[in-house]
Design an enzyme around this catalytic site. Structure first.
Site, mmCIF file in Angstrom:
data_model
loop_
_atom_site.group_PDB
_atom_site.id
_atom_site.type_symbol
_atom_site.label_atom_id
_atom_site.label_comp_id
_atom_site.label_asym_id
_atom_site.label_seq_id
_atom_site.Cartn_x
_atom_site.Cartn_y
_atom_site.Cartn_z
ATOM 1 N N HIS A 85 0.976 -1.087 0.147
ATOM 2 C CA HIS A 85 0.049 0.071 -0.225
ATOM 3 C C HIS A 85 0.865 1.223 -0.017
ATOM 4 C CE1 HIS A 85 -3.210 2.517 1.458
ATOM 5 N NE2 HIS A 85 -2.573 3.116 1.933
ATOM 6 N N VAL A 106 3.029 10.700 4.318
ATOM 7 C CA VAL A 106 2.413 10.830 5.365
ATOM 8 C C VAL A 106 0.694 10.735 5.269
ATOM 9 C CG1 VAL A 106 3.731 12.842 6.447
ATOM 10 C CG2 VAL A 106 2.466 13.636 4.617
ATOM 11 N N GLY A 118 -2.666 8.517 7.523
ATOM 12 C CA GLY A 118 -3.105 8.183 9.002
ATOM 13 C C GLY A 118 -2.217 7.537 9.674
ATOM 14 N N ALA A 119 -1.700 6.038 9.581
ATOM 15 C CA ALA A 119 -0.738 5.347 10.127
ATOM 16 C C ALA A 119 0.710 5.435 9.811
ATOM 17 C CB ALA A 119 -1.330 3.858 9.947
ATOM 18 N N ASP A 169 -6.367 7.162 -0.006
ATOM 19 C CA ASP A 169 -6.151 5.678 -0.564
ATOM 20 C C ASP A 169 -7.400 5.641 -1.568
ATOM 21 O OD1 ASP A 169 -4.682 5.623 1.438
ATOM 22 O OD2 ASP A 169 -6.054 4.384 2.717
ATOM 23 N N GLY A 201 23.362 22.273 4.101
ATOM 24 C CA GLY A 201 22.816 21.252 4.986
ATOM 25 C C GLY A 201 21.431 21.464 5.334
ATOM 26 N N GLU A 239 20.256 21.983 8.163
ATOM 27 C CA GLU A 239 20.640 22.771 9.682
ATOM 28 C C GLU A 239 21.197 24.048 9.265
ATOM 29 O OE1 GLU A 239 20.526 22.493 12.983
ATOM 30 O OE2 GLU A 239 20.169 20.495 13.493
ATOM 31 N N ASP A 282 21.935 12.695 16.189
ATOM 32 C CA ASP A 282 21.636 12.764 14.592
ATOM 33 C C ASP A 282 22.820 12.001 13.759
ATOM 34 O OD1 ASP A 282 20.694 13.706 12.250
ATOM 35 O OD2 ASP A 282 21.713 15.655 12.104
#
Length: 545
Positions: free
Chosen positions: A113, A135, A137-138, A290, A356, A358, A462
């Site tokens: 999936h 990103v 639901g799960a 979905d 980078g 950061e 990190d």
């Protein structure tokens, strides 16, 4: 040449959706969505919904396809969502797929999936070899292709972003689905409220954020809390995506999954990509949630590469990992690769050494003509100003303090010369990040370094192969912005887990690298076995839930 027709069925959770596609066209798609009377999803009720509508959805799909000249006898294979997902829902859909396969006498194709979300995005956009922010639901993962698999660079260690949003929404008495309601309320906010911002390397944690947001509702307007939740959570996932871009050197970001329908998240990702000179892609909204089309199309890719299933092998897998799938349909030689570098590269004063996630890094001239490395934490346009300034200030101070402290405990780091609000000046070390040349022998030395660090009660936060430098025979640890003091098993376990995840996502010989690291780690850290056991527990925890 005859078109290949694949019928795909999606049914991992809310949506029962079926579609028929070819290599270039969506012939038809039919969807029935489960809508609970109250609260979130009930797996058994959702499965009952799918069972109730499966026959009618397939019947309507075949009728629509027939109107376009596609008969059941034209269909070459039946694809279905084999996992990850809710077990009862997956089993219902798999049963329907098996029945179709038997009745039509055509092969089954078991589709992951998560990978289907990626492939539909690549199909429907110009993306070629992206870093994927997935990103839903799960799931909350940062993914990219390498060496025959989609590799996970980072993911949530507790709850998926979509489920976290829904959980907060339920606590605020907002109707399901919660994400769109939170987005709507956020547009009317007048103030940002401080909430925890939790990143561990390229991994994420949302549970503490959700709890803090729910607590904030007792004192602050719903609009302000929704806005603050969005700004914080989305900044976290965008930063992790940027970290993956910086580590891999890739130049594309693809947004996938249902949470990707959020306008603010898209805006933040676009800002980040523009600042880095990367391209940002997102498919149209109908392909974010979905849908049967993504299963059918991924099934088509698998079918054409000879990847089909027997009935005996078609058991569903509710915990089916993205990186468990052998990707047989991508031609490796067509993928873009990060150019390798070698020691001794000529660098000029003021020239940008690194851009980078950061900071930017460049050289300037110090006393007696000595080269000094400057690390400047520049503003991030995608982050709310208050979040951005707080993070940059805290990380700058943390890096200076813990880098110096680590040196006192025998860990090689650059010497810090000066600290400003958002800028560090430090010793320039002419070396190469080990991501370009890591071997088991080097990994064993990394294990020794990390063991010394953990013995001092310091967690790096990190650990990636981008943040370890080889200069001559010596390894140096860099980038302590996420470091902190902690002697707990969990903190140390997450630290090592982040590095192992980098090995697995970036380096083909990752198994040998991990074993070599363990050897060195055991040599310098007395509690190494307890930590390595916890690493395995953390790895199992970062699964579809």
């Amino acid at each position: 040449m005859k078109n290949t027709f694949i019928l795909g069925i999606e049914g991992t959770a809310w949506n029962l959706s079926a579609a028929i596609v070819t290599e270039t066209e969506i012939i038809a798609e039919v969807t029935e969505t489960y809508k609970p009377t109250a609260g979130g999803i009930h797996p058994r009720e959702a499965a009952q919904h799918h069972a109730k509508y499966a026959a009618s959805v397939i019947k309507r799909l075949l009728a629509e396809a027939k109107e376009k000249g596609v008969k059941p006898s034209d269909i070459d294979g039946i694809a279905f969502s084999q996992g990850p997902g809710l077990g009862p829902c997956l089993r219902t859909v798999a049963t329907a797929a098996r029945m179709l396969s038997i009745s039509l006498g055509i092969p089954l194709i078991g589709v992951n999936h998560c990978i289907a979300h990626i492939e539909i995005g690549i199909w429907r956009t110009p993306a070629m070899d992206p870093v994927v922010l997935y990103v839903s639901g799960a799931n909350s993962q940062v993914i990219s292709y390498m060496g025959g698999r989609y590799r996970v660079f980072g993911e949530t260690l507790d709850i998926g972003l979509g489920n976290a949003l829904d959980k907060f929404a339920r606590g605020a008495n907002l109707p399901h689905p919660g994400g769109p309601k939170i987005e709507a309320y956020a547009k009317n906010a007048t103030k940002y409220i401080h909430l925890p911002y939790v990143i561990k390397g390229m991994d994420l944690s949302f549970s503490g954020l959700s709890t803090a947001a729910s607590e904030a509702l007792k004192k602050a307007p719903l609009e302000d809390v929704c806005y603050s939740y969005q700004e914080t959570a989305f900044a976290m996932v965008v930063e992790v995506a940027e970290r993956a871009l910086a580590h891999t050197g890739k130049k594309e970001v693809l947004l996938a999954g249902g949470v990707g329908a959020n306008t603010r998240l898209r805006e933040m990702l676009n800002d980040m990509c523009e600042a880095r000179g990367a391209k940002f892609y997102v498919p149209e909204k109908r392909f974010m949630g979905d849908n049967g089309t993504m299963i059918a199309y991924t099934g088509l890719l698998m079918y054409k590469s000879g990847n089909t299933l027997s009935l005996e092998d078609s058991r569903v897998n509710p915990s089916y990992r993205t990186d468990d799938v052998k990707v047989t349909w991508i031609q490796e030689e067509k993928m873009k690769r990060v150019p390798e570098i070698s020691p001794g590269t000529s660098l000029k004063l003021g020239e940008l050494l690194d851009n980078g996630a950061e900071a930017i890094v460049y050289l300037e001239e110090g006393p007696e003509g000595k080269k000094i490395l400057v690390k400047e934490r520049v503003p991030k346009a995608y982050r709310y100003k208050e979040i951005d300034e707080r993070i940059r200030t805290e990380r700058n101070r943390t890096e200076a303090r813990l880098m110096s402290e680590s040196r006192r405990h025998g860990v090689s780091t650059p010497i810090i010369y000066d600290v400003e609000d958002f800028k560090l000046k430090m010793q320039y070390i002419d070396g190469v990040p080990i991501k370009y040349l890591v071997t088991p022998e080097l990994s064993e030395k990394v294990g020794e370094l990390v063991g010394k660090l953990h013995s001092a009660g310091i967690v790096h936060g990190d650990l990636t192969t981008s943040n370890i430098l080889l200069a001559g025979e010596r390894l140096y640890l860099l980038d302590f912005g996420l470091a902190y003091y902690d002697k707990g098993l969990e903190a140390r376990g997450v630290d090592v887990h982040v590095l192992f995840q980098t090995f697995e996502s970036t380096h083909r010989n990752h198994e040998a690298l991990i074993e070599a690291f363990k050897k060195g780690y055991r040599r310098t850290f007395i509690d190494s076995e307890d930590v390595l056991t916890r690493v395995e527990e953390i790895k199992k925890r970062a699964r579809y839930a």
